[in-house]
Write a protein that holds these residues in place. Structure first.
Motif, mmCIF file in Angstrom:
data_model
loop_
_atom_site.group_PDB
_atom_site.id
_atom_site.type_symbol
_atom_site.label_atom_id
_atom_site.label_comp_id
_atom_site.label_asym_id
_atom_site.label_seq_id
_atom_site.Cartn_x
_atom_site.Cartn_y
_atom_site.Cartn_z
ATOM 1 N N GLU A 42 29.200 18.126 41.802
ATOM 2 C CA GLU A 42 29.153 18.495 40.383
ATOM 3 C C GLU A 42 28.854 19.988 40.220
ATOM 4 O OE1 GLU A 42 29.929 17.397 36.611
ATOM 5 O OE2 GLU A 42 29.782 15.927 38.207
ATOM 6 N N GLY A 43 27.912 20.493 41.003
ATOM 7 C CA GLY A 43 27.600 21.919 40.962
ATOM 8 C C GLY A 43 28.753 22.766 41.467
ATOM 9 N N TYR A 44 29.407 22.289 42.519
ATOM 10 C CA TYR A 44 30.562 23.005 43.076
ATOM 11 C C TYR A 44 31.675 23.112 42.029
ATOM 12 C CZ TYR A 44 34.336 24.198 46.298
ATOM 13 O OH TYR A 44 35.388 24.816 46.920
ATOM 14 N N THR A 45 31.951 21.991 41.360
ATOM 15 C CA THR A 45 32.982 21.972 40.315
ATOM 16 C C THR A 45 32.601 22.910 39.179
ATOM 17 O OG1 THR A 45 33.551 19.699 40.875
ATOM 18 C CG2 THR A 45 34.226 20.477 38.706
ATOM 19 N N PHE A 46 31.337 22.907 38.809
ATOM 20 C CA PHE A 46 30.860 23.807 37.758
ATOM 21 C C PHE A 46 31.154 25.258 38.120
ATOM 22 C CE2 PHE A 46 27.499 26.804 36.660
ATOM 23 C CZ PHE A 46 27.612 26.827 35.280
ATOM 24 N N PHE A 47 30.736 25.674 39.305
ATOM 25 C CA PHE A 47 30.944 27.062 39.711
ATOM 26 C C PHE A 47 32.421 27.433 39.700
ATOM 27 C CE2 PHE A 47 26.713 26.840 41.917
ATOM 28 C CZ PHE A 47 26.113 27.828 41.164
ATOM 29 N N LYS A 48 33.248 26.597 40.292
ATOM 30 C CA LYS A 48 34.670 26.914 40.390
ATOM 31 C C LYS A 48 35.322 27.008 39.011
ATOM 32 C CE LYS A 48 35.583 27.162 44.817
ATOM 33 N NZ LYS A 48 36.159 28.333 45.430
ATOM 34 N N ARG A 49 35.111 25.996 38.175
ATOM 35 C CA ARG A 49 35.778 25.960 36.864
ATOM 36 C C ARG A 49 35.257 27.017 35.910
ATOM 37 N NH1 ARG A 49 36.413 19.496 35.897
ATOM 38 N NH2 ARG A 49 38.053 19.221 37.441
ATOM 39 N N VAL A 50 33.957 27.104 35.781
ATOM 40 C CA VAL A 50 33.388 28.030 34.800
ATOM 41 C C VAL A 50 33.644 29.478 35.206
ATOM 42 C CG1 VAL A 50 31.247 28.819 33.713
ATOM 43 C CG2 VAL A 50 31.705 26.381 33.944
ATOM 44 N N HIS A 51 33.532 29.786 36.483
ATOM 45 C CA HIS A 51 33.782 31.164 36.920
ATOM 46 C C HIS A 51 35.232 31.549 36.654
ATOM 47 C CE1 HIS A 51 34.408 34.464 39.887
ATOM 48 N NE2 HIS A 51 33.261 34.847 39.374
ATOM 49 N N GLU A 52 36.163 30.681 37.005
ATOM 50 C CA GLU A 52 37.571 30.997 36.784
ATOM 51 C C GLU A 52 37.894 31.129 35.293
ATOM 52 O OE1 GLU A 52 41.912 29.263 38.003
ATOM 53 O OE2 GLU A 52 40.287 29.245 39.468
ATOM 54 N N LYS A 53 37.369 30.219 34.484
ATOM 55 C CA LYS A 53 37.611 30.300 33.041
ATOM 56 C C LYS A 53 36.957 31.550 32.447
ATOM 57 C CE LYS A 53 38.424 25.461 31.933
ATOM 58 N NZ LYS A 53 39.770 25.614 31.406
ATOM 59 N N ALA A 54 35.764 31.877 32.898
ATOM 60 C CA ALA A 54 35.080 33.064 32.388
ATOM 61 C C ALA A 54 35.859 34.334 32.733
ATOM 62 C CB ALA A 54 33.659 33.141 32.936
ATOM 63 N N LEU A 55 36.386 34.412 33.946
ATOM 64 C CA LEU A 55 37.201 35.577 34.322
ATOM 65 C C LEU A 55 38.433 35.700 33.428
ATOM 66 C CD1 LEU A 55 37.171 35.418 38.230
ATOM 67 C CD2 LEU A 55 36.162 37.187 36.793
ATOM 68 N N PHE A 56 39.117 34.577 33.209
ATOM 69 C CA PHE A 56 40.320 34.603 32.371
ATOM 70 C C PHE A 56 39.979 34.948 30.931
ATOM 71 C CE2 PHE A 56 43.399 32.751 29.497
ATOM 72 C CZ PHE A 56 44.588 33.275 29.998
ATOM 73 N N GLU A 57 38.953 34.299 30.386
ATOM 74 C CA GLU A 57 38.588 34.546 28.989
ATOM 75 C C GLU A 57 38.130 35.982 28.775
ATOM 76 O OE1 GLU A 57 39.230 32.472 26.436
ATOM 77 O OE2 GLU A 57 40.161 31.270 28.002
ATOM 78 N N MET A 58 37.448 36.539 29.754
ATOM 79 C CA MET A 58 37.003 37.921 29.665
ATOM 80 C C MET A 58 38.197 38.873 29.634
ATOM 81 S SD MET A 58 34.450 39.878 29.543
ATOM 82 C CE MET A 58 34.425 41.632 29.568
ATOM 83 N N ALA A 59 39.136 38.662 30.532
ATOM 84 C CA ALA A 59 40.335 39.518 30.571
ATOM 85 C C ALA A 59 41.171 39.337 29.308
ATOM 86 C CB ALA A 59 41.163 39.195 31.813
ATOM 87 N N PHE A 60 41.283 38.099 28.833
ATOM 88 C CA PHE A 60 42.056 37.821 27.619
ATOM 89 C C PHE A 60 41.389 38.467 26.405
ATOM 90 C CE2 PHE A 60 44.362 34.154 25.214
ATOM 91 C CZ PHE A 60 45.339 35.046 24.801
ATOM 92 N N ALA A 61 40.077 38.418 26.324
ATOM 93 C CA ALA A 61 39.352 39.037 25.216
ATOM 94 C C ALA A 61 39.566 40.554 25.223
ATOM 95 C CB ALA A 61 37.868 38.703 25.302
ATOM 96 N N LYS A 62 39.526 41.162 26.393
ATOM 97 C CA LYS A 62 39.779 42.607 26.482
ATOM 98 C C LYS A 62 41.204 42.936 26.041
ATOM 99 C CE LYS A 62 36.382 43.971 29.921
ATOM 100 N NZ LYS A 62 36.148 44.526 31.253
ATOM 101 N N TYR A 63 42.148 42.062 26.390
ATOM 102 C CA TYR A 63 43.535 42.262 25.967
ATOM 103 C C TYR A 63 43.633 42.192 24.441
ATOM 104 C CZ TYR A 63 48.378 41.068 24.903
ATOM 105 O OH TYR A 63 49.626 41.037 24.353
ATOM 106 N N ILE A 64 43.019 41.198 23.830
ATOM 107 C CA ILE A 64 43.068 41.037 22.371
ATOM 108 C C ILE A 64 42.436 42.237 21.686
ATOM 109 C CG2 ILE A 64 42.177 39.647 20.428
ATOM 110 C CD1 ILE A 64 44.540 38.348 21.888
ATOM 111 N N GLN A 65 41.360 42.765 22.261
ATOM 112 C CA GLN A 65 40.708 43.931 21.677
ATOM 113 C C GLN A 65 41.547 45.193 21.811
ATOM 114 O OE1 GLN A 65 36.994 43.554 23.885
ATOM 115 N NE2 GLN A 65 35.916 43.155 21.963
#
Length: 184
Positions: A42-65
């Motif tokens: 469960e912790g492994y899945t958390f790290f993998k999913r949340v880190h990948e989504k956070a990286l994408f959302e961060m880059a996407f937010a910078k693009y929108i800005q």
């Protein structure tokens, strides 16, 4: 002991010895070569999913800005960036403590989804689509954090409990509402 048994004992020692930590190595070979981690699935899945989504959302937010978008979309993108920029480093540090190897993507790896690209005039008129995207992704990230609050690892539980209000705030800013009667 016959030769066959001697061979089996030698082979067993060789296999077991290859997974152990040898002098001068900082981590066990099983961790290096077999992707072993010090956290449950469960912790492994958390790290993998949340880190990948956070990286994408961060880059996407910078693009929108960086493009001409509506004030609503830019405000939401700023909130996403403010939330996930420090969290990405925190997740990477916490994951390394538990020997979880995370992807290290950089912004040049980011590709804008085709339905969010600017038109031929360079304008972005899909603010409602961006808000819906953020709402959906924040719901998925929030679910991972809420699962982590029930993890057996106390340090991960504390981290999740600390971050859940922040993720909920972004989810609410995108128009998301918690479904208190939902069964997961």
């Amino acid at each position: 002991m016959n030769i066959k048994n001697s061979f089996l004992v030698a082979a067993s020692l060789l296999v077991l010895g290859s997974c152990a930590r040898h002098p001068g190595e900082t981590v066990r070979r099983g961790t290096l070569y077999n992707n072993e981690s010090n956290v449950d699935s469960e912790g492994y899945t958390f790290f993998k999913r949340v880190h990948e989504k956070a990286l994408f959302e961060m880059a996407f937010a910078k693009y929108i800005q960086s493009i001409p978008a509506s004030a609503e979309a830019k405000e939401l993108a700023a909130k996403v960036a403010e939330t996930y920029e420090p969290m990405i480093a925190e997740l990477a540090g916490l994951a390394s403590e538990y020997s979880v190897v995370l992807t290290e993507r950089t912004e040049p790896d980011f590709v804008v989804p085709h339905h969010f690209e600017t038109d031929s005039l360079g304008t972005f008129d899909n603010a409602a689509g961006y808000v819906a995207h953020v709402q959906h992704e924040q719901g998925a990230i929030l679910e991972q954090f809420e699962r982590l609050t029930r993890n057996t690892n106390k340090k991960l539980q504390e981290y999740a409990l600390e971050k859940v209000p922040t993720v909920k705030a972004v989810f609410a800013a995108a128009g998301g509402q918690e479904d208190h009667g939902a069964h997961h």
